[in-house]
Design an enzyme around this catalytic site. Sequence first.
Site, mmCIF file in Angstrom:
data_model
loop_
_atom_site.group_PDB
_atom_site.id
_atom_site.type_symbol
_atom_site.label_atom_id
_atom_site.label_comp_id
_atom_site.label_asym_id
_atom_site.label_seq_id
_atom_site.Cartn_x
_atom_site.Cartn_y
_atom_site.Cartn_z
ATOM 1 N N ASP A 59 22.302 -8.387 -17.723
ATOM 2 C CA ASP A 59 23.294 -7.641 -18.097
ATOM 3 C C ASP A 59 23.758 -6.633 -18.848
ATOM 4 O OD1 ASP A 59 25.992 -8.759 -19.780
ATOM 5 O OD2 ASP A 59 24.546 -8.967 -21.582
ATOM 6 N N LYS A 268 -8.384 15.108 -3.079
ATOM 7 C CA LYS A 268 -6.715 15.290 -3.104
ATOM 8 C C LYS A 268 -6.881 14.465 -1.657
ATOM 9 C CE LYS A 268 -6.479 19.057 -5.065
ATOM 10 N NZ LYS A 268 -5.506 19.224 -6.009
ATOM 11 N N GLU A 273 -2.865 10.163 4.836
ATOM 12 C CA GLU A 273 -3.651 9.952 3.693
ATOM 13 C C GLU A 273 -2.843 9.282 2.858
ATOM 14 O OE1 GLU A 273 -8.131 10.068 3.548
ATOM 15 O OE2 GLU A 273 -7.036 12.220 2.084
ATOM 16 N N SER A 334 -18.324 -10.239 20.696
ATOM 17 C CA SER A 334 -20.243 -10.833 20.978
ATOM 18 C C SER A 334 -20.198 -9.126 21.749
ATOM 19 C CB SER A 334 -19.864 -11.859 21.236
ATOM 20 O OG SER A 334 -19.179 -12.131 22.484
#
Length: 360
Positions: A59, A268, A273, A334
């Site tokens: 709303d 850091k 990263e 494998s």
Amino acid sequence: MNVVTAAIKIAVRLCEGGELLDRILSRGGRYTEADAKLIIVQILSVVAFCHLQGVVHRDLKPENFLFMSKSEDADMKLIDFGLSDFIRPEERLNDIVGSAYYVAPEVLHRSYSVEADIWSIGVILYILLCGSRPFWARTESGIFRAVLRADPNFDDIPWPLVSTEAKDFVRRLLNKDYRKKNECCSSSHKFNHNGILACVMIAHPWLSSESHPIPLDILIYKLVKSYLHASPFKRAALKALMRNARDATKESRVPDILNTMAPLSYRKMDFQEFCAAAISIYQLEALETWDQIGSTAFDYFEQEGNRAVSVEELARDLNLCPTEHPILRDWIRSDNGKLSFVGYTRFLHGVTIRSSNTRH
């Protein structure tokens, strides 16, 4: 005062500045772009906070934003959560609620989520910039028809004098296809924030010159925290997905988000990263291009990070007990003991044993 009365008594801050609606009317209905930005950034910020807590207001309108004081630069507070609701990711609500002039088409179609609030913000911004409503009729049913079928008018005064960026922003807020609201920016400034629409909208070029914080999605925080505690092998697997990142990501406000993550600053993180850490595998899998993304990432992982790995190591990364080791053997090739493509995607997903038995 009895105990029952005391239990339900709450304290609220006094807002002496009146409603946003009153200020709009006092200005004759038009805000400058600069003043409208100040208003809309506050609105988006508080709505982003609500959405990130799993709350959709339902709303949003000028009457429900109150100024703390009569000062022109006073902060605003959002009120009246009587129609609000909690909503889980991927959940859709279906009840028609809200005020007619601000109701989203998704609400009228009885299938909506947080994008209903984004639409209402678009209506508010339209009013701020031109002084009139984008959808108008004499009856409620007429308003609903206009919301569903009509397009906002951007031809009359003052729209020809409004900047291209501002008009683009309003159009995106008032996009009738909620799936496209996430495409908040022009092609050279795209910024994907995990589908959290209010956060995404704050990064739009029209607002990019403003100095304001980016609300931090709690999902990002959790993903980054998990990444920092992951093994080097798991981090290498995630970094491989970064090969699919668009150049535009580097133009985003990721450094601003990093600055908000001080609690995790004991280690850091550079840009790459952070992007790798913030990737949500579940959201990537929902994309039509997931097969291509996964394949490209696996090719890079083969070159840069894939190595012989034991079932025991995988189990430690995934928090699996010894009885669940047989499932993991299928993930390892494998011939060389490295993860297969299927093993790579399941390893990223952190799939449960139940889903391992049913998915291929």
